[in-house]
Design a protein around this motif. Sequence first.
Motif, short mmCIF file in Angstrom:
data_model
loop_
_atom_site.label_atom_id
_atom_site.label_comp_id
_atom_site.label_asym_id
_atom_site.label_seq_id
_atom_site.Cartn_x
_atom_site.Cartn_y
_atom_site.Cartn_z
N LEU A 282 3.88 6.68 -8.77
CA LEU A 282 4.17 7.08 -7.39
C LEU A 282 5.13 6.08 -6.73
O LEU A 282 4.95 4.86 -6.87
CB LEU A 282 2.89 7.15 -6.56
CG LEU A 282 1.90 8.27 -6.86
CD1 LEU A 282 0.70 8.16 -5.92
CD2 LEU A 282 2.54 9.64 -6.74
N PRO A 283 6.12 6.55 -5.99
CA PRO A 283 6.96 5.64 -5.21
C PRO A 283 6.17 5.03 -4.06
O PRO A 283 5.07 5.50 -3.74
CB PRO A 283 8.09 6.54 -4.70
CG PRO A 283 7.50 7.91 -4.70
CD PRO A 283 6.53 7.96 -5.83
N ASP A 284 6.71 4.00 -3.43
CA ASP A 284 5.98 3.25 -2.40
C ASP A 284 5.41 4.15 -1.30
O ASP A 284 4.25 4.03 -0.92
CB ASP A 284 6.89 2.20 -1.77
CG ASP A 284 7.33 1.14 -2.77
OD1 ASP A 284 6.79 1.13 -3.90
OD2 ASP A 284 8.20 0.32 -2.43
N ILE B 142 -7.79 -1.39 -6.83
CA ILE B 142 -7.79 -2.16 -8.08
C ILE B 142 -6.49 -1.82 -8.79
O ILE B 142 -6.19 -0.64 -9.01
CB ILE B 142 -9.00 -1.81 -8.95
CG1 ILE B 142 -10.30 -2.19 -8.25
CG2 ILE B 142 -8.90 -2.50 -10.31
CD1 ILE B 142 -11.56 -1.77 -8.99
N TYR B 143 -5.70 -2.83 -9.14
CA TYR B 143 -4.37 -2.56 -9.70
C TYR B 143 -4.07 -3.48 -10.87
O TYR B 143 -4.61 -4.59 -10.98
CB TYR B 143 -3.30 -2.72 -8.61
CG TYR B 143 -3.20 -4.11 -8.02
CD1 TYR B 143 -2.29 -5.04 -8.52
CD2 TYR B 143 -4.03 -4.51 -6.97
CE1 TYR B 143 -2.20 -6.32 -7.99
CE2 TYR B 143 -3.97 -5.78 -6.43
CZ TYR B 143 -3.05 -6.69 -6.95
OH TYR B 143 -2.98 -7.96 -6.42
N ASP C 174 3.84 -6.16 -7.45
CA ASP C 174 4.92 -6.16 -6.45
C ASP C 174 4.85 -4.94 -5.55
O ASP C 174 5.04 -5.03 -4.33
CB ASP C 174 6.28 -6.24 -7.14
CG ASP C 174 6.52 -7.59 -7.81
OD1 ASP C 174 5.82 -8.56 -7.45
OD2 ASP C 174 7.40 -7.67 -8.69
N GLN C 175 4.58 -3.78 -6.14
CA GLN C 175 4.49 -2.56 -5.33
C GLN C 175 3.32 -2.62 -4.38
O GLN C 175 3.44 -2.23 -3.21
CB GLN C 175 4.36 -1.32 -6.23
CG GLN C 175 4.40 -0.01 -5.42
CD GLN C 175 4.19 1.22 -6.27
OE1 GLN C 175 3.57 1.15 -7.33
NE2 GLN C 175 4.70 2.35 -5.82
N VAL C 176 2.18 -3.11 -4.84
CA VAL C 176 1.00 -3.21 -3.99
C VAL C 176 1.28 -4.12 -2.79
O VAL C 176 0.90 -3.81 -1.65
CB VAL C 176 -0.21 -3.70 -4.81
CG1 VAL C 176 -1.34 -4.16 -3.88
CG2 VAL C 176 -0.71 -2.61 -5.74
N VAL D 191 -7.42 -1.17 4.14
CA VAL D 191 -7.89 -1.66 2.84
C VAL D 191 -8.48 -3.05 3.00
O VAL D 191 -7.82 -3.97 3.49
CB VAL D 191 -6.73 -1.68 1.81
CG1 VAL D 191 -7.21 -2.26 0.48
CG2 VAL D 191 -6.17 -0.27 1.60
N LYS D 192 -9.72 -3.23 2.56
CA LYS D 192 -10.39 -4.52 2.68
C LYS D 192 -9.96 -5.49 1.59
O LYS D 192 -9.81 -6.70 1.85
CB LYS D 192 -11.91 -4.33 2.62
CG LYS D 192 -12.49 -3.47 3.74
CD LYS D 192 -13.98 -3.22 3.52
CE LYS D 192 -14.55 -2.28 4.56
NZ LYS D 192 -15.98 -1.96 4.30
N TYR D 193 -9.79 -4.97 0.37
CA TYR D 193 -9.45 -5.86 -0.75
C TYR D 193 -8.42 -5.21 -1.68
O TYR D 193 -8.50 -4.01 -1.96
CB TYR D 193 -10.69 -6.19 -1.58
CG TYR D 193 -11.74 -6.98 -0.85
CD1 TYR D 193 -11.57 -8.35 -0.61
CD2 TYR D 193 -12.90 -6.37 -0.39
CE1 TYR D 193 -12.54 -9.07 0.07
CE2 TYR D 193 -13.87 -7.08 0.28
CZ TYR D 193 -13.68 -8.44 0.51
OH TYR D 193 -14.64 -9.15 1.19
N PHE D 194 -7.48 -6.01 -2.13
CA PHE D 194 -6.57 -5.64 -3.21
C PHE D 194 -6.96 -6.49 -4.41
O PHE D 194 -6.85 -7.72 -4.38
CB PHE D 194 -5.12 -5.89 -2.80
CG PHE D 194 -4.64 -4.97 -1.70
CD1 PHE D 194 -4.15 -3.71 -2.00
CD2 PHE D 194 -4.69 -5.36 -0.37
CE1 PHE D 194 -3.71 -2.86 -0.99
CE2 PHE D 194 -4.27 -4.53 0.64
CZ PHE D 194 -3.78 -3.26 0.33
N ILE D 195 -7.45 -5.83 -5.47
CA ILE D 195 -8.09 -6.52 -6.59
C ILE D 195 -7.21 -6.39 -7.84
O ILE D 195 -7.00 -5.28 -8.34
CB ILE D 195 -9.49 -5.93 -6.85
CG1 ILE D 195 -10.32 -5.98 -5.56
CG2 ILE D 195 -10.19 -6.66 -7.99
CD1 ILE D 195 -11.61 -5.18 -5.62
#
Length: 632
Positions: free
Chosen positions: A147-149, A165-166, A172-174, A184-188
């Motif tokens: 998916l694009p940004d 979760i990534y 970089d995209q995230v 969003v609480k967390y980017f894991i």
Amino acid sequence: MARFIKKMPNLKFPKYKMDGIEDIEELNVAYTPEMLAEMQKQAAKKRQDYYPGTNYKTIKEVFERSTNLYAERPFIVEKFNRKGSFEEISYGRFRSDVIHLGTGLSRAFKLQDEKILILGETTYEWYVSYMAMLCGVGIAVPTDKELPDNELENVIKRAEAAAVIYSPKKKDQVKKVANKCPGVKYFIEMYSDAGIDGRYVGLDYVKNEGEVLVEYGDQSFMDKEIDPEGFSVLLFTSGTTSQSKGVMLCNRNLASNINAITPYVMLYPEDRMFSVLPLHHTYESTIGFLYPMAVGASIAVCQGLRHIVNDMQETHPTAMLAVPLLIETLYKKINQTIDKSGKTKLVRSMIHLTNALQTVGVDIKRKVFKDIHESLGGSLRIIVSAAAPIELAVGKWIEDIGIFFLQGYGLTETAPISAVTPDFDRRVGSAGKTVLCDEIKIKNPNERGEGEILIKGDTVMLGYYRDPEETSRAVQDGWFNSGDIGYMDEDNFVYITGRSKNVIVTQNGKNIYPEEIEGLLSYVEEIKECMVYGKEVAGEKELIITVRALPDYERIAELHGEGLGAEEVYKLIWEQIRLVNRKLSNYKTIKKLEIKEGEFEKTSTQKIKRYAELKKDAEEVSSSESSEDFRS
């Protein structure tokens, strides 16, 4: 938009020698009519009915049973270093990692019952993350990594995701979309042990926090009971005829898919599934992950399409799920290699002979076509095609060389299987037999028995996320309208003839299904891909049957020489279309050709997005398309 196969690589196979055929014992037997009659009688006695099925209510049941029963066996086989070897991860380790991650997410990070988006390529920690969600953390949102940004941001917001979760490749995209997603609480990050830094944290850190809690006696994650009917998975479709919808699935849907497959297809703990499709799609995540887990089989992760031949030869898979584009590419490349090896006549004669022997119970195909099997890893027993129509000849050829060719039918809304080919009753051309936990019927069949396919049963979704109106249109009295056109035979085998939204209706009421014509065009070597549609032309009452074709320039160069201009390529393809037209009724014949520049826009299962393609500006179509009108 999403593309699983952006460009098919130039797959290379070693030349086939096919030595030793004359030494195969079964080919040197002088079979008498009496022997053949007795052999045919014995073969008929061995025909299978149904295999013993399963009756799972939730995926947690499957997880508990398999990770205990097969704890020492390999589960995920993956190459974590391009220059290294494939590594085997056991069911026992998988169990520990799921429990620790699940405990960490739900207890340490307070994400119990939240929606968590999973983004990344197929890798071990994707499997762990998805299973932790299904076993009790909350609602999984598997998401297309292509998916694009702007679309990723849209999915995060539409899903109301509390965490993402990534994989490291998506880092970089995230980071680009994170500031636009305050909810969003967390980017894991997978494969990271980084501690909490604002909203960022490593998945291994979360897992370690969970492990500490488990060691101190916290059993809350595994003690949590799963409601079979509870909302468990949210999937945003990449439809070919409309914008994406959020499909809500429950544990019962997924468990029912396992129950649906087990009576029809037998996998053993010794089997190995080859994972080549994206895991965010239900086809791969359900049938390519949950089903092999249920039987204790292992899963080998393909490291990318250009590595497919080497990876198969290194991991020796016994089964593979694939989309038609990939299967057809393998078919073409193997047959080109056979031709270059000077073995075309030998292969054809051996197919004829081994087919005759097979009817009396003598199956020596794997011996005769050993070279071909070795080029695919040596152990491949099953290829399953789904997600789009495939040419009859391709499936027949796969059977001819001694590999079971099965087809599955269903949609994201059925999680996904509603019909599948029994491995003991293979009917090439059918999309499969209705599974035992579902019903399929044909709505308003025409004189040929064709109509819209309706599905009812345990695999049908809960509904579309926050869209009751669309849900009520799609599901009426429990029957889900698939949008597909087809018919059924007396044994409940389903045959797909087209999509209701793709059908071209002529002025005199005749229906033309583009898929039928596209199937014939798939044999044209000069065409890589194509799309048939009805083109509106000013001043004309009738839609003009038009094909938009992407030339296979590599194959054209091989067949006709290098350096051909656009007009020459156009004429070559049109000459082939004229031959195809001879096989069609007059009202179905192609009247116009458009040369496609650049790849078609597709879904992750490689279906061309017709609605998106037809919205594109006419300038994207080669100017040669309007140079002539070939109506006859």
